[in-house]
Design an enzyme around this catalytic site. Structure first.
Site, mmCIF file in Angstrom:
data_model
loop_
_atom_site.group_PDB
_atom_site.id
_atom_site.type_symbol
_atom_site.label_atom_id
_atom_site.label_comp_id
_atom_site.label_asym_id
_atom_site.label_seq_id
_atom_site.Cartn_x
_atom_site.Cartn_y
_atom_site.Cartn_z
ATOM 1 N N CYS A 34 0.832 -1.202 0.000
ATOM 2 C CA CYS A 34 0.000 0.000 0.000
ATOM 3 C C CYS A 34 0.868 1.255 0.000
ATOM 4 O O CYS A 34 2.059 1.212 0.298
ATOM 5 C CB CYS A 34 -0.881 0.045 1.248
ATOM 6 S SG CYS A 34 -1.918 -1.403 1.514
ATOM 7 N N ASP A 439 19.600 37.714 -12.868
ATOM 8 C CA ASP A 439 18.309 37.980 -13.503
ATOM 9 C C ASP A 439 17.723 39.283 -12.967
ATOM 10 O O ASP A 439 17.689 39.524 -11.754
ATOM 11 C CB ASP A 439 17.350 36.815 -13.220
ATOM 12 C CG ASP A 439 15.994 36.997 -13.861
ATOM 13 O OD1 ASP A 439 15.856 36.678 -15.044
ATOM 14 O OD2 ASP A 439 15.079 37.473 -13.151
#
Length: 489
Positions: A34, A439
């Site tokens: 599971c 940037d």
């Protein structure tokens, strides 16, 4: 993680979905495995065995739980934030390399012997490359069985099985149901009845903030290759056996995915590349927790947690687009890319929208005349050198790439400065620690927040954000009112 028994037991007992995909719980009394968040009553701790992969559970003789469907959980975030041999091998397996080229092909791409790869995968994942690829084929088969009306014979080969018998045996072994029974059990679960279209749901770990993720993809979309239509990001895909068109729609608990493929064998590859582009296997809780520790970043994280890094389905394509975007606006970069697409892209049909081409491959661009490019001469040289290196195989930017080596090779090319190299590292290579201190948007946001705005000082300050600096960039960019930060209307 699966070796930390106490931690795993607590996750299972609390049904903590954050750990789905990190490990799997095999229950010795029932013979099933599971996901940690399985809704059934947790077994006694002494009956739990923890495995690092579904393939490891299957090799140990366990079958998938019919309630929690552990094979459909998000992938482990380990493979997307590491650059070692195991992580690179897992990215290639997800991209279908073992099915297409076998284990020798996997080894060749990685530059290691098959024995070395087998040993390291078994040591960390409890299964070798063939078993891991088999588990992936089983999941692909389940998707096709439950969501389409394709005949079982077609599904078998589309999922990558060599024979119908192997397909039948694997489905029975993994899911404890025959293929026909699996389809009957799915009942009304099929999401689309359009012929030739596959509809499925792509899971992710919550939270997920779709604004910058889909906003970035839509705002930078290349006409003919990408578009935003009806609340979905759509684009064409160049795939190993053919091509496709995908539509991806954000929803609160999943990403809706509609795929039209010219060859169904490309299903697993298409899904893998879409998941990678949307960064769906990330662990946002761990990422945000570390970034939130910085008092100046914490308000940004608290305001809109779960930001992902928008990536790409084609690394070479993004590298070309990064060069076209050097020192120009988003609109200008789209215009330059659209011209390349119209002149050199491969035409495709899209009856549901306005997509017209695949983005041109490096081979298609290798012979282009630089004089036809409406770019400065220096950038023409940068572009033609890049595509030639990609076409000749001297530069590799695929999922198997070594991030450090790729950076070094890019830096050695003419016209490749830190911004271009780190943009490619962040969005094409997938390095979660890629950083863009030069940037303009990052520097403006840093200054507004009281962070250092010079590249050297900001880099030093960002050391505490490692290894998640690419995610910090997303939060910094989000301070600007730019279209990349908003879902299109």
């Amino acid at each position: 993680m699966h070796t930390d028994t106490e931690h795993c037991v607590r996750a299972v007992q609390s049904k903590d979905a954050r750990f789905d995909g990190w490990f799997f719980t095999a229950v010795v009394t029932t013979g099933i495995y599971c996901r940690p968040s399985c809704p059934v009553v947790p077994p006694k701790p002494e009956n739990m065995r923890f495995h690092p992969s579904a393939a490891s559970c299957q090799q140990a003789g366990f079958r998938a739980c019919k309630r929690c469907r552990p094979d459909t959980s998000p992938g482990s975030p380990e493979w997307n934030h590491r650059a070692d041999l195991v992580a690179r091998a897992m990215r290639l397996i997800a991209d279908g390399v073992v099915d297409r080229e076998g284990v020798p092909g996997l080894a060749t791409r990685l530059g290691y012997s098959t024995r070395q790869i087998e040993r390291q995968l078994r040591a960390e994942l409890g299964a070798g490359p063939l078993a891991l690829a088999r588990a992936q084929r089983a999941q692909a088969a389940r998707v096709l069985i439950e969501t389409t009306e394709l005949p079982m014979a077609e599904i078998a080969f589309a999922a990558g099985f060599a024979s119908i018998r192997t397909f039948n045996d694997t489905v029975r072994e993994v899911f404890a149901l025959a293929p026909g029974e699996l389809r009957t059990r799915a009942g009304g679960r099929r999401l689309d009845t359009t012929p030739g279209v596959l509809s499925l749901r792509l899971p992710f770990r919550t939270p997920l903030n779709p604004d910058n993720l889909f906003g970035h993809l839509a705002a930078t979309a290349v006409p003919g290759v990408e578009e935003w239509q009806g609340g979905a990001y759509r684009r064409t895909l160049r795939l190993p056996y053919g091509h496709g068109v995908v539509a991806l729609t954000p929803a609160p608990d999943h990403i809706g995915c509609r795929l039209a493929l010219t060859d169904q064998r490309d299903l697993t590859v298409a899904i893998s590349r879409c998941r990678r582009m949307l960064d769906l296997d990330a662990d946002p809780v761990a990422i945000d927790e570390q970034l939130r520790a910085d008092a100046l970043l914490a308000p940004l994280v608290d305001k809109a947690p779960g930001r992902r890094v928008p990536r790409t389905v084609d690394e070479a394509e993004f590298a070309v687009r990064a060069v076209l975007g050097q020192q120009v606006s988003t609109a200008a970069a789209r215009t330059h890319a659209a011209r390349l697409v119209a002149a050199h892209g491969e035409p495709v049909d899209d009856p549901d929208g306005g997509l017209t081409h695949l983005f041109p491959s490096p081979e298609a661009l290798a012979g282009l005349d630089p004089e036809t490019l409406a770019l400065p001469r220096s950038r023409r040289t940068t572009l033609t050198t890049l595509v030639r290196q990609l076409a000749d195989g001297d530069l590799h930017l695929g999922v198997e790439s070594d991030w450090r080596e790729a950076r070094e090779r890019l830096t050695a090319l003419p016209g490749f400065g830190p911004w271009t190299v780190e943009a490619i590292a962040m969005r094409a290579l997938g390095d979660p620690d890629a950083f863009l201190p030069t940037d303009l948007g990052v520097r403006r946001a840093a200054a507004a927040l009281g962070l250092p705005s010079t590249p050297a000082a900001l880099t030093a300050r960002a050391a505490d954000w490692r290894p998640w600096r690419a995610y910090a960039v997303q939060y910094l960019w989000a301070t600007d009112d730019h279209p990349i930060n908003h879902l299109p209307a």
